[in-house]
Design an enzyme around this catalytic site. Structure first.
Site, mmCIF file in Angstrom:
data_model
loop_
_atom_site.group_PDB
_atom_site.id
_atom_site.type_symbol
_atom_site.label_atom_id
_atom_site.label_comp_id
_atom_site.label_asym_id
_atom_site.label_seq_id
_atom_site.Cartn_x
_atom_site.Cartn_y
_atom_site.Cartn_z
ATOM 1 N N GLN A 165 -2.870 12.331 39.446
ATOM 2 C CA GLN A 165 -4.210 12.089 39.998
ATOM 3 C C GLN A 165 -4.595 10.613 39.838
ATOM 4 O OE1 GLN A 165 -6.117 14.477 41.618
ATOM 5 N NE2 GLN A 165 -7.542 12.822 42.085
ATOM 6 N N LYS A 219 -7.119 21.924 42.758
ATOM 7 C CA LYS A 219 -5.740 21.932 43.254
ATOM 8 C C LYS A 219 -4.934 23.034 42.557
ATOM 9 C CE LYS A 219 -5.936 17.076 44.529
ATOM 10 N NZ LYS A 219 -5.782 15.679 44.153
ATOM 11 N N ASP A 226 2.389 14.002 47.306
ATOM 12 C CA ASP A 226 1.290 13.173 47.814
ATOM 13 C C ASP A 226 1.785 12.264 48.934
ATOM 14 O OD1 ASP A 226 -1.257 13.611 46.850
ATOM 15 O OD2 ASP A 226 -0.947 12.452 45.010
#
Ligand code: NDP
Length: 288
Positions: A97, A53, A120
């Site tokens: 994460q 990422k 997200d």
């Protein structure tokens, strides 16, 4: 019939090029889109994901920060870091994460992220906005799947779609996006009776269960569009999806491979979401 293969690597590269161009345009206004990726613990798969990422961000001309903390990090310390990132004007997107270590409440952590930096799209207010048809951030994986369907010119209005898997991060938002686009959607879970009956009636089948190869060719309607979100490590150590690719590709009209399908799209859409967050900052500045 052998299915057309939907190439996620190629489509993701095109999307990333678009993001790089938008990044250059924002630079002219003195804004560099910034993403903070926070990892707690040393899960090897998570380490690979976060590194991918951050690298993708840098390649697209964006600012990125990778914060890695030991498994023992306390929830209070993590919440304090998030508060600091929420207030940092160089950071437009924050991603924690998952999964987090067991002693940390993931819900609490996700809710601590400022909703307008929640790239997200997992924050409850973003889930609510998605549900009511006015999304701020679309969760990256379902957003990527929508882009794949768009690139294949799949007609969603009136289509019968079955989403196998009902998680908050993939299945449910996926179903919402399809429904908003006019599809008639069924969401299946582990308790669904006769899953094959549902999938055999679907024009579009999206599978996100974490169960390798569980959807087979005989469960599909000929010509169906099959999107495999699953990422599993097979007994041979190779990556595989939740769809049995060999049998499904003989029945489907189009299918995504694993690897090289949805995975690269998820990262590309994370960049898009971060870009959108940064562009909103500029829009707010110019309307003041
Ligand atoms: P979760 O474990 O959170 O959810 C799995 C869902 O699948 C649950 O709703 C579960 O049902 C359902 N399920 C499990 N077994 C069956 C079955 N036999 N029949 C029907 N439904 C079933 O998984 P995630 O959504 O987080 O991830 C799913 C997969 O997608 C994983 O392989 C993951 O690695 C992958 N993934 C890939 C991404 C990418 O970028 N390509 C991103 C995110 C995830 P129930 O609700 O009843 O428990």
């Amino acid at each position: 019939m052998t299915a057309r293969v939907i190439d996620g690597v190629k489509l993701a590269a095109t999307i990333r090029e678009g993001v790089a161009a938008r990044s250059a345009a924002l630079a002219a206004h003195g804004i560099k889109p910034g993403l903070a990726v926070v990892l707690v613990g040393s899960d090897p798969a998570s380490q690979v994901y976060v590194r991918n990422k951050v690298t993708a961000c840098e390649k697209a001309g964006m600012h990125s920060v990778l914060e890695q903390y030991p498994t023992e990090m306390t929830q209070e310390a993590l919440l304090a870091r998030i508060e600091t990132l929420n207030a940092d004007p160089s950071i437009h997107g924050i991603l924690v994460q998952l999964p987090l270590p067991k002693h940390i409440d993931s819900h609490r952590v996700i809710e601590a992220i400022a909703a307008d930096k929640d790239v997200d799209g997992f924050h409850i207010s973003n889930a609510g906005l998605l549900m009511t048809g006015t999304p701020l951030f679309r969760p990256c994986t379902p957003y990527g799947v929508m882009k794949m369907l768009e690139s294949e010119q799949v007609v969603l209005r009136g289509a019968v779609a079955v989403v196998v898997g009902a998680s908050n991060i993939v299945g449910k938002p996926m179903a919402m996006l399809l429904q908003t686009a006019g599809a008639t959607v069924t969401i299946c879970n582990s308790k669904t009776r006769d899953l094959a009956w549902h999938t055999r009636h679907a024009d579009i089948v999206i599978v996100a269960t974490g169960k390798p190869g569980m959807v087979t060719g005989d469960m599909l309607k000929p010509g169906a569009i099959v999107i495999d979100v699953g990422i599993n490590r097979g007994a041979d150590g190779k990556l595989c999806g939740d769809v049995d690719y060999a049998s499904a590709k003989e029945v489907a009209g189009a299918i995504t491979p694993v690897p090289g399908g949805v995975g690269p799209m998820t990262i590309a859409m994370l960049l898009v979401n971060t870009m959108e967050a940064a562009e909103r900052v500029l829009a707010r500045r110019t309307t003041k």
